[in-house]
Design a protein around this motif. Structure first.
Motif, PDB file in Angstrom:
ATOM      1  N   LEU A 101       0.752  -1.049  -0.041  1.00 53.08           N
ATOM      2  CA  LEU A 101      -0.077   0.036  -0.231  1.00 53.08           C
ATOM      3  C   LEU A 101       0.801   1.287  -0.156  1.00 53.08           C
ATOM      4  CD1 LEU A 101      -2.840   1.291   0.404  1.00 53.08           C
ATOM      5  CD2 LEU A 101      -2.561   1.036   2.628  1.00 53.08           C
ATOM      6  N   LEU A 102       2.004   1.025   0.692  1.00 50.15           N
ATOM      7  CA  LEU A 102       2.834   2.428   0.807  1.00 50.15           C
ATOM      8  C   LEU A 102       3.545   2.546  -0.450  1.00 50.15           C
ATOM      9  CD1 LEU A 102       4.809   2.142   4.417  1.00 50.15           C
ATOM     10  CD2 LEU A 102       2.591   3.136   3.708  1.00 50.15           C
ATOM     11  N   GLU A 103       3.793   1.612  -1.154  1.00 54.57           N
ATOM     12  CA  GLU A 103       4.540   1.639  -2.456  1.00 54.57           C
ATOM     13  C   GLU A 103       3.540   2.150  -3.447  1.00 54.57           C
ATOM     14  OE1 GLU A 103       7.184  -2.115  -2.954  1.00 54.57           O
ATOM     15  OE2 GLU A 103       6.088  -1.616  -5.163  1.00 54.57           O
ATOM     16  N   LEU A 104       2.167   1.905  -3.516  1.00 59.01           N
ATOM     17  CA  LEU A 104       1.232   2.498  -4.442  1.00 59.01           C
ATOM     18  C   LEU A 104       1.016   4.170  -4.057  1.00 59.01           C
ATOM     19  CD1 LEU A 104      -1.174   2.174  -6.572  1.00 59.01           C
ATOM     20  CD2 LEU A 104      -2.717   1.975  -4.365  1.00 59.01           C
ATOM     21  N   ILE A 105       1.107   4.558  -2.708  1.00 60.58           N
ATOM     22  CA  ILE A 105       1.051   5.690  -2.201  1.00 60.58           C
ATOM     23  C   ILE A 105       2.114   6.661  -2.742  1.00 60.58           C
ATOM     24  CG2 ILE A 105       0.725   7.181  -0.457  1.00 60.58           C
ATOM     25  CD1 ILE A 105      -0.536   5.025   0.910  1.00 60.58           C
ATOM     26  N   GLU A 106       3.258   6.122  -2.639  1.00 61.21           N
ATOM     27  CA  GLU A 106       4.440   6.549  -3.138  1.00 61.21           C
ATOM     28  C   GLU A 106       4.740   6.870  -4.714  1.00 61.21           C
ATOM     29  OE1 GLU A 106       7.847   6.413  -0.675  1.00 61.21           O
ATOM     30  OE2 GLU A 106       8.877   7.547  -2.113  1.00 61.21           O
ATOM     31  N   GLU A 107       4.378   5.734  -5.213  1.00 61.79           N
ATOM     32  CA  GLU A 107       4.622   5.655  -6.759  1.00 61.79           C
ATOM     33  C   GLU A 107       3.453   6.393  -7.522  1.00 61.79           C
ATOM     34  OE1 GLU A 107       5.720   1.798  -7.895  1.00 61.79           O
ATOM     35  OE2 GLU A 107       7.552   2.240  -6.607  1.00 61.79           O
ATOM     36  N   SER A 108       2.023   6.138  -7.246  1.00 59.37           N
ATOM     37  CA  SER A 108       1.096   6.825  -7.876  1.00 59.37           C
ATOM     38  C   SER A 108       0.635   8.173  -7.186  1.00 59.37           C
ATOM     39  CB  SER A 108      -0.038   5.643  -7.942  1.00 59.37           C
ATOM     40  OG  SER A 108       0.400   4.398  -8.219  1.00 59.37           O
ATOM     41  N   LEU A 109       0.703   8.367  -6.067  1.00 60.60           N
ATOM     42  CA  LEU A 109       0.173   9.465  -5.394  1.00 60.60           C
ATOM     43  C   LEU A 109       1.419  10.500  -5.261  1.00 60.60           C
ATOM     44  CD1 LEU A 109      -2.561   8.082  -3.040  1.00 60.60           C
ATOM     45  CD2 LEU A 109      -2.652   8.454  -5.564  1.00 60.60           C
ATOM     46  N   SER A 110       2.569  10.205  -5.498  1.00 61.38           N
ATOM     47  CA  SER A 110       3.835  10.944  -5.348  1.00 61.38           C
ATOM     48  C   SER A 110       3.801  11.578  -3.879  1.00 61.38           C
ATOM     49  CB  SER A 110       3.723  12.087  -6.169  1.00 61.38           C
ATOM     50  OG  SER A 110       3.717  11.679  -7.562  1.00 61.38           O
ATOM     51  N   GLU A 160      -5.080  -4.833   1.922  1.00 57.02           N
ATOM     52  CA  GLU A 160      -5.253  -5.056   0.377  1.00 57.02           C
ATOM     53  C   GLU A 160      -6.612  -4.532   0.000  1.00 57.02           C
ATOM     54  OE1 GLU A 160      -4.581  -7.103   3.071  1.00 57.02           O
ATOM     55  OE2 GLU A 160      -2.484  -8.082   2.358  1.00 57.02           O
ATOM     56  N   SER A 161      -7.672  -4.661   0.505  1.00 56.17           N
ATOM     57  CA  SER A 161      -8.806  -4.284   0.070  1.00 56.17           C
ATOM     58  C   SER A 161      -8.737  -2.580  -0.271  1.00 56.17           C
ATOM     59  CB  SER A 161     -10.076  -4.402   0.901  1.00 56.17           C
ATOM     60  OG  SER A 161     -10.031  -5.691   1.290  1.00 56.17           O
ATOM     61  N   TYR A 162      -8.157  -1.890   0.823  1.00 52.50           N
ATOM     62  CA  TYR A 162      -8.051  -0.578   0.783  1.00 52.50           C
ATOM     63  C   TYR A 162      -7.214  -0.274  -0.493  1.00 52.50           C
ATOM     64  CZ  TYR A 162      -7.292   4.485   1.920  1.00 52.50           C
ATOM     65  OH  TYR A 162      -7.354   5.806   1.945  1.00 52.50           O
ATOM     66  N   GLU A 163      -6.026  -0.928  -0.740  1.00 55.83           N
ATOM     67  CA  GLU A 163      -5.052  -0.717  -1.840  1.00 55.83           C
ATOM     68  C   GLU A 163      -5.877  -0.824  -2.968  1.00 55.83           C
ATOM     69  OE1 GLU A 163      -1.664  -3.087  -2.428  1.00 55.83           O
ATOM     70  OE2 GLU A 163      -1.425  -2.239  -4.511  1.00 55.83           O
ATOM     71  N   ALA A 164      -7.027  -1.714  -3.248  1.00 55.26           N
ATOM     72  CA  ALA A 164      -7.578  -1.966  -4.408  1.00 55.26           C
ATOM     73  C   ALA A 164      -8.560  -0.866  -4.817  1.00 55.26           C
ATOM     74  CB  ALA A 164      -8.527  -3.258  -4.320  1.00 55.26           C
ATOM     75  N   LEU A 165      -9.182  -0.308  -3.490  1.00 55.30           N
ATOM     76  CA  LEU A 165     -10.017   0.985  -3.703  1.00 55.30           C
ATOM     77  C   LEU A 165      -9.225   2.121  -4.031  1.00 55.30           C
ATOM     78  CD1 LEU A 165     -13.023   2.431  -2.973  1.00 55.30           C
ATOM     79  CD2 LEU A 165     -11.522   2.817  -0.753  1.00 55.30           C
ATOM     80  N   LEU A 166      -8.042   2.309  -3.380  1.00 54.78           N
ATOM     81  CA  LEU A 166      -7.419   3.342  -3.912  1.00 54.78           C
ATOM     82  C   LEU A 166      -6.897   3.767  -5.083  1.00 54.78           C
ATOM     83  CD1 LEU A 166      -6.330   5.837  -1.988  1.00 54.78           C
ATOM     84  CD2 LEU A 166      -4.287   4.481  -1.604  1.00 54.78           C
ATOM     85  N   ARG A 167      -6.655   2.461  -5.845  1.00 54.19           N
ATOM     86  CA  ARG A 167      -6.051   2.289  -7.094  1.00 54.19           C
ATOM     87  C   ARG A 167      -6.928   3.282  -8.248  1.00 54.19           C
ATOM     88  NH1 ARG A 167      -1.883  -0.751  -8.476  1.00 54.19           N
ATOM     89  NH2 ARG A 167      -1.316  -1.957  -6.877  1.00 54.19           N
ATOM     90  N   ASP A 168      -8.182   3.170  -8.003  1.00 54.58           N
ATOM     91  CA  ASP A 168      -9.195   3.769  -8.878  1.00 54.58           C
ATOM     92  C   ASP A 168     -10.104   4.737  -8.454  1.00 54.58           C
ATOM     93  OD1 ASP A 168      -8.548   1.614 -10.787  1.00 54.58           O
ATOM     94  OD2 ASP A 168      -9.796   0.230  -9.468  1.00 54.58           O
ATOM     95  N   ASP A 169     -10.047   5.050  -7.167  1.00 52.39           N
ATOM     96  CA  ASP A 169     -11.038   6.015  -6.869  1.00 52.39           C
ATOM     97  C   ASP A 169     -10.146   7.321  -6.506  1.00 52.39           C
ATOM     98  OD1 ASP A 169     -12.686   7.567  -5.031  1.00 52.39           O
ATOM     99  OD2 ASP A 169     -13.308   5.736  -3.974  1.00 52.39           O
ATOM    100  N   GLU A 228     -11.174   8.958  -2.927  1.00 47.89           N
ATOM    101  CA  GLU A 228     -10.202   8.493  -1.965  1.00 47.89           C
ATOM    102  C   GLU A 228      -8.846   8.921  -1.921  1.00 47.89           C
ATOM    103  OE1 GLU A 228     -11.447   7.518   0.717  1.00 47.89           O
ATOM    104  OE2 GLU A 228      -9.463   6.898   1.647  1.00 47.89           O
ATOM    105  N   GLN A 229      -8.235   8.964  -3.226  1.00 50.90           N
ATOM    106  CA  GLN A 229      -6.804   9.419  -3.242  1.00 50.90           C
ATOM    107  C   GLN A 229      -6.593  10.687  -2.591  1.00 50.90           C
ATOM    108  OE1 GLN A 229      -5.945   9.128  -7.462  1.00 50.90           O
ATOM    109  NE2 GLN A 229      -5.841   6.685  -7.493  1.00 50.90           N
ATOM    110  N   ASN A 230      -7.557  11.611  -3.124  1.00 47.16           N
ATOM    111  CA  ASN A 230      -7.420  13.156  -2.587  1.00 47.16           C
ATOM    112  C   ASN A 230      -7.659  12.795  -1.026  1.00 47.16           C
ATOM    113  OD1 ASN A 230      -6.638  14.227  -4.881  1.00 47.16           O
ATOM    114  ND2 ASN A 230      -8.716  14.605  -5.404  1.00 47.16           N
ATOM    115  N   ALA A 231      -8.614  12.238  -0.481  1.00 46.57           N
ATOM    116  CA  ALA A 231      -8.921  12.264   1.049  1.00 46.57           C
ATOM    117  C   ALA A 231      -7.934  11.727   1.620  1.00 46.57           C
ATOM    118  CB  ALA A 231     -10.282  11.469   0.965  1.00 46.57           C
ATOM    119  N   LEU A 232      -7.054  10.670   1.224  1.00 48.92           N
ATOM    120  CA  LEU A 232      -5.668  10.054   1.853  1.00 48.92           C
ATOM    121  C   LEU A 232      -4.721  11.089   1.963  1.00 48.92           C
ATOM    122  CD1 LEU A 232      -4.660   7.832   3.462  1.00 48.92           C
ATOM    123  CD2 LEU A 232      -3.885   7.109   1.166  1.00 48.92           C
TER     124      LEU A 232
END
Ligand SMILES: C[S@@+](CC[C@H](N)C(=O)[O-])C[C@H]1O[C@@H](n2cnc3c(N)ncnc32)[C@H](O)[C@@H]1O
Length: 277
Positions: A15-24, A52-61, A64-68
């Motif tokens: 999840l941290l990797e996704l936040i770092e790479e996709s959300l900068s 895992e489920s939160y990561e799946a949500l975060l990928r497309d939403d 939620e990306q902005n809220a996080l």
């Protein structure tokens, strides 16, 4: 979950990797316990209880990306936060401006109230010529920088602006009121500019006589903390001043560089010895 358990939890690290790479957002600079508190709060809001489920949500939403992203940065600030520190900063600013043009950096400035406090001091103190003062406020959050440029703030139960401005002799001079809102006047805003800057990843915008970097270290990990102290050290002119938050400390490996001026108030001076200069 404890620190070591978190770093070996695959769902959490992915999840941290996704936040770092996709959300900068540089998760690797923050401590895991802090990140987990913020992420878990978002997960509860979304009624999700595994990473895992939160990561799946975060990928497309994107909402939620902005809220996080919003919840990952703590923007709490005020005018003249820790007033005792400001009594000394007033003297520091007077001393610096007595010898000419003075550049000040409010690093991690949040909504700008720290930078405007400096500008108000410059106008408020008879020893200081405001024409000698130039202040730069920087932060990593574009939204908060837009608010900072606007210079408009609202009083609430937890945010009594009048009380915050009380260290000034005549604070009414520096604000215009509109109900519960106050706007910083043009004469104050003219001394300050704002720009985006990441303290972990970028070199300093220029050199400064005084740098304030307060209340960011409390939620950052020790590697990022050391990197930021390097940045701050290289941003200071020889003998320049540095102030950090009242509950923060300089990592042992960087202590030699900063000589305490008022240790309790976390005011230091750049101590570039002859071997370093
Ligand atoms: C708690 S506020 C501190 C505001 C002000 N300095 C004070 O003491 O009242 C922390 C600020 O640090 C900013 N920040 C977080 N990581 C940063 C980074 N890597 N570079 C620059 N600013 C950062 C956040 O966006 C937030 O506005």
């Amino acid at each position: 979950m404890g620190h070591s358990e978190l770093s070996s939890n695959e769902g959490f690290t992915d999840l941290l990797e996704l936040i770092e790479e996709s959300l900068s957002f540089a998760t690797s600079s923050y401590n895991n316990a802090y990140l987990d508190r913020r992420i878990s709060a978002r997960m509860r809001r979304c009624r999700i209880d595994d990473y895992e489920s939160y990561e799946a949500l975060l990928r497309d939403d994107t909402d939620e990306q902005n809220a996080l992203l919003d919840s990952l940065s703590v923007n709490v600030t005020s005018f003249f936060r820790n007033p005792k520190v400001w009594e000394s900063l007033r003297d520091v600013l007077a001393e610096l401006t007595a010898s000419g043009h003075t550049r000040v950096w409010s690093a991690a400035c949040s909504d700008g109230r720290e930078a405007y406090s400096l500008a108000m001091l410059a106008h408020d103190d008879d020893r200081i010529d405001p024409a000698n003062v130039e202040i730069l406020g920087t932060d990593i959050k574009p939204k908060i920088l837009r608010a900072a440029r606007h210079g408009e703030y609202r009083s609430s139960e937890t945010n009594d602006l009048t009380e915050q401005l009380s260290p000034l002799d005549d604070y009414e001079r520096y604000i215009e009121r509109d109900g519960k809102k106050v706007q910083v006047t043009d004469e104050v805003r003219e001394l300050v500019s704002f720009r985006n800057h990441d303290l972990v990843q970028e070199t300093p915008p220029q050199t400064f006589d005084l740098v304030l970097c307060r209340n960011l270290f409390i939620y950052i990990n020790s590697d990022a903390k050391r990197a930021i102290f390097e940045t701050l050290g290289s941003a200071l002119v020889p003998d320049g001043f540095l102030t950090i938050g009242m509950t923060e400390t300089i990592p042992p490996s960087c202590r030699e560089r900063f000589e305490p001026v008022e240790k309790r108030l976390r005011i230091y001076r750049n101590d570039v010895g002859e071997s370093n200069s």
